[in-house]
Design a protein around this motif. Structure first.
Motif, PDB file in Angstrom:
ATOM      1  N   GLU A 281      -4.253  -4.161   9.262  1.00 15.23           N
ATOM      2  CA  GLU A 281      -4.801  -5.276   8.533  1.00 15.23           C
ATOM      3  C   GLU A 281      -6.106  -5.629   8.718  1.00 15.23           C
ATOM      4  OE1 GLU A 281      -3.426  -5.720   5.659  1.00 15.23           O
ATOM      5  OE2 GLU A 281      -1.380  -5.152   6.184  1.00 15.23           O
TER       6      GLU A 281
ATOM      7  N   HIS B 280      -6.118   0.604   2.730  1.00 15.45           N
ATOM      8  CA  HIS B 280      -5.181   1.008   3.546  1.00 15.45           C
ATOM      9  C   HIS B 280      -4.750   2.444   3.392  1.00 15.45           C
ATOM     10  CE1 HIS B 280      -3.120  -2.493   5.230  1.00 15.45           C
ATOM     11  NE2 HIS B 280      -3.099  -3.224   3.981  1.00 15.45           N
TER      12      HIS B 280
ATOM     13  N   GLU C 185       0.784  -1.078   0.274  1.00  9.61           N
ATOM     14  CA  GLU C 185       0.095   0.073   0.045  1.00  9.61           C
ATOM     15  C   GLU C 185       0.832   1.502   0.110  1.00  9.61           C
ATOM     16  OE1 GLU C 185       0.276  -2.422   2.435  1.00  9.61           O
ATOM     17  OE2 GLU C 185       0.257  -1.519   4.420  1.00  9.61           O
TER      18      GLU C 185
ATOM     19  N   HIS D 135      -8.097  -3.620  -1.400  1.00  6.69           N
ATOM     20  CA  HIS D 135      -7.332  -3.865  -0.318  1.00  6.69           C
ATOM     21  C   HIS D 135      -6.448  -2.868  -0.108  1.00  6.69           C
ATOM     22  CE1 HIS D 135      -5.609  -6.018   3.369  1.00  6.69           C
ATOM     23  NE2 HIS D 135      -4.523  -5.575   2.785  1.00  6.69           N
TER      24      HIS D 135
ATOM     25  N   TYR E 186      -5.330 -10.318   9.688  1.00  4.80           N
ATOM     26  CA  TYR E 186      -6.027  -9.987   8.531  1.00  4.80           C
ATOM     27  C   TYR E 186      -7.481 -10.304   9.175  1.00  4.80           C
ATOM     28  CZ  TYR E 186      -2.124  -8.992   5.569  1.00  4.80           C
ATOM     29  OH  TYR E 186      -1.054  -8.384   5.083  1.00  4.80           O
TER      30      TYR E 186
ATOM     31  N   THR F 202      -8.166  -2.740   7.166  1.00  2.00           N
ATOM     32  CA  THR F 202      -8.178  -2.994   5.967  1.00  2.00           C
ATOM     33  C   THR F 202      -9.187  -3.925   5.202  1.00  2.00           C
ATOM     34  OG1 THR F 202      -6.174  -1.622   6.023  1.00  2.00           O
ATOM     35  CG2 THR F 202      -6.483  -2.753   4.081  1.00  2.00           C
TER      36      THR F 202
HETATM   37 ZN   LIG Z   1      -2.802  -5.084   3.724  1.00 11.91          ZN
END
Ligand SMILES: [Zn+2]
Length: 610
Positions: free
Chosen positions: A325, A306, A278, A302, A390, A328
């Motif tokens: 994460e 960010h 990102e 994604h 994530y 995001t």
């Molecule tokens: Zn990421």
């Protein structure tokens, strides 16, 4: 020393860096950068001063006004943090460092002939690799502005995660303190300077550049896609990312204004170790996402998300990586839901759910890394990278959304961004803000279990869409030898196949894998997600039929999402002697084509299982 980050020598009692002005001379034949860095501190400082470095040669530290040298020392390297550069300041607010990188710099990959037909150099600084490009307080707890002059051969051009100022001839004044080897000159014929500035403050891991024979295509009012200058690559990239502006608008609806002006995309060579990175203003992407289905846009969604969570609000250290994460991933799926529909978002969540379960299993002997907030003292972040921050982070936020309802949660998200933008925060700061803005939430959700507990909390949630359930039940029927019919897979894209393969029972046999492949040709899929899921499955059940395809894949791409499962499947477990020999041979032949971060990850897999 008052450490602020287990991965940095940065000392909280010392002044923070405000700005760094870099002059970088890229010496391609020696895979080295000769450079100077002029530092401006937030306040003047007296006493010891510490910077992170890794495999840098420091030529001198200079007081810029008097031009007098400042004595310095460089420690022996710590295997994770690198070498501490220390010197003493006396009421200084600036100093200049003259240094060179080494060919083994962990952030840089140099793709040069004969290994590559066109020269290409790029950085990947997350998590702790910026220090191998320039000395810095390499912690996301501190943010810096920077400017950079990149001196490169004139047939090449440069892009950065920064605003491009101009492309011009080199000037002697650009780099009076850059130490060049005999025969090299900053102003030599055939050199060009690309000048950039980054006026918004960013954590050092977002420093990024790439140099190569680059072309570009316009794909939206604030988006251009860059890639090596081949019409076919640029055309397919432009087609793949045509919907980017729609996604930026969805992001703005969710989080508020896009603050970085440009949202350009750079497609890298296949050795790029991640799906995307990102880097602000200039997202870096693997070419493996360009395949004409929904997933390329999902990776862009994604990296776009960010722009708010990660780049505007940054985790204070890697121990709070889920703040980058998890948010995001949540935002990515909201954007996907808006532009590709609920079914597509549910498949994306389903693949994530499988990944979370697999990684919790992978860390069953080291449960610390199944926690959202975890202890990384003495831990290399690249070695504990997983889906947990994530997907468990996503599940946590989705759980809060279900509790308070979407309108209230959206309100909360906007306020969260507005309150903490351009700041670095930790898990406690988030929880305090959550409790202050959603009173009583701690009585409805066990916040400590979610953030500090191991494994998957009981109120996490497997997605419920029809498409998702159909695929999972088809995969379960495979136990009885029932393969999906052609009409059942007619509309399947890569993600449907990936989900199907990931959900196949562990007990399937080599002959069944071969039957499946002879009908659907998964081992030859152009979609690496599908191909790698299939090959991993084939290796795991002891089937050696596809070793040729495994070798081609491991030598063709350097994305860690593919390297990690394939190498692990080959070497993990007892009685895998030929798999181990095979894996070692492939790695010795492919190693030079991988980014240093990916090399380190494969070496860590070998160290664990060989
Ligand atoms: Zn990421």
């Amino acid at each position: 020393m008052a450490a602020v980050d287990p991965h940095s020598f940065t000392d909280s009692r010392q002044a923070g860096t405000r700005h760094v002005a870099l002059s970088l001379y890229l010496d391609l034949p020696s895979s080295t950068i000769h450079a100077s860095a002029l530092f401006s501190l937030q306040t003047s400082h007296s006493g010891p001063f510490y910077l992170d470095t890794r495999s840098l040669t420091i030529h001198s530290v200079i007081h810029p006004k008097t031009q007098t040298p400042i004595p310095f020392s460089l420690s022996d390297p710590d295997p994770i943090k690198g070498s501490l550069l220390s010197f003493t300041l006396s009421d200084h607010s600036s100093f200049l460092i003259s240094y060179s990188t080494s060919p083994s710099s962990s952030a840089l990959q140099w793709l040069l002939p004969p290994q590559s037909s066109h020269p290409f150099v790029y950085t990947q600084c997350q998590s702790i690799h910026a220090r191998s490009v320039f000395p810095c307080q390499d912690t996301p707890a501190l943010r810096i502005q920077y400017s950079a002059l990149l001196n490169v051969p004139s047939q090449l051009s440069a892009v950065m995660a920064a605003r491009h100022v101009e492309r011009r001839s080199p000037k002697h004044d650009d780099a009076v303190h850059v130490v060049l080897p005999d025969g090299e000159s900053w102003c030599a014929q055939g050199r060009i300077v690309e000048e950039f500035v980054m006026e918004q403050s960013v954590p050092p891991y977002l420093f990024a550049f790439a140099v190569g024979e680059l072309g570009n295509r316009e794909v939206g009012p604030r988006t251009r896609v860059y890639a090596e200058n081949a019409a076919a690559v640029l055309d397919s990239a432009a087609a793949e990312f045509a919907g980017t502006e729609d996604m930026i608008r969805e992001g703005e609806k969710l989080f508020g204004p896009y603050e970085w002006e440009r949202f350009d995309l750079l497609v890298l060579p296949p050795s790029f170790p991640y799906g995307g990175m990102e880097n602000p203003r200039m997202v870096f992407l693997t070419p493996t996402v360009i395949k004409g289905d929904a997933t390329g846009a999902q990776v862009v969604a994604h990296e776009l998300a960010h722009s708010w969570t990660g780049n505007l609000i940054t985790n204070k250290t890697n121990e709070h990586f889920w703040l980058n994460e998890g948010f995001t991933t949540y935002a990515e799926r909201r954007i996907v839901e808006a532009v590709q529909g609920e079914q597509r978002a549910a498949l994306n969540i389903g693949i994530g759910w499988r990944g979370l379960n697999e990684d919790v299993e992978r860390f069953k002997d080291n449960l610390e890394f199944t926690k959202l907030k975890n202890n990384q003292e003495g831990i290399d972040p690249d070695n504990v990278y997983s889906q947990v921050p994530y997907e468990k982070g996503f599940q946590f936020l989705w759980r809060i959304e279900r509790q308070v309802g979407r309108p209230a949660f959206d309100e909360f998200l906007k306020k969260y961004i507005a309150t903490f933008k351009f700041k670095s925060i930790d898990t406690e700061t988030f929880l305090d803000f959550l409790k202050a803005n959603i009173p009583g939430i701690e009585n409805q959700i066990d916040l400590l279990l979610w953030t500090e507990g191991t494994g998957i909390p009981p109120d996490a949630y497997e997605p419920e869409s029809t498409a998702y359930k159909t695929i999972v039940s088809l995969a379960n029927e495979f136990t009885n030898g029932r393969m999906p019919r052609e009409d059942e897979v007619a509309g399947w894209q890569g993600q449907e196949w990936e989900l199907y393969l990931d959900n196949l029972p562990k007990s399937i046999e080599a002959s069944q894998v071969i039957d499946l492949d002879s009908r659907y040709k998964l081992s030859e899929s152009k979609d690496y997600e599908v191909k790698v899921s299939f090959l991993q499955r084939a290796i795991s059940c002891g089937c050696k039929t596809y070793y040729n395809e495994v070798e081609k894949t491991l030598k063709g791409v350097g994305r860690m999402k593919y390297l990690r499962p394939l190498y692990t499947a080959l070497v993990k477990g007892s009685g895998k002697e030929d798999g181990k020999v095979f894996a070692k041979r492939i790695f010795s032949e492919a190693r030079e084509c991988y980014h240093p971060i990916a090399q380190g990850v494969v070496e860590a897999i070998f160290a664990k299982h060989l």
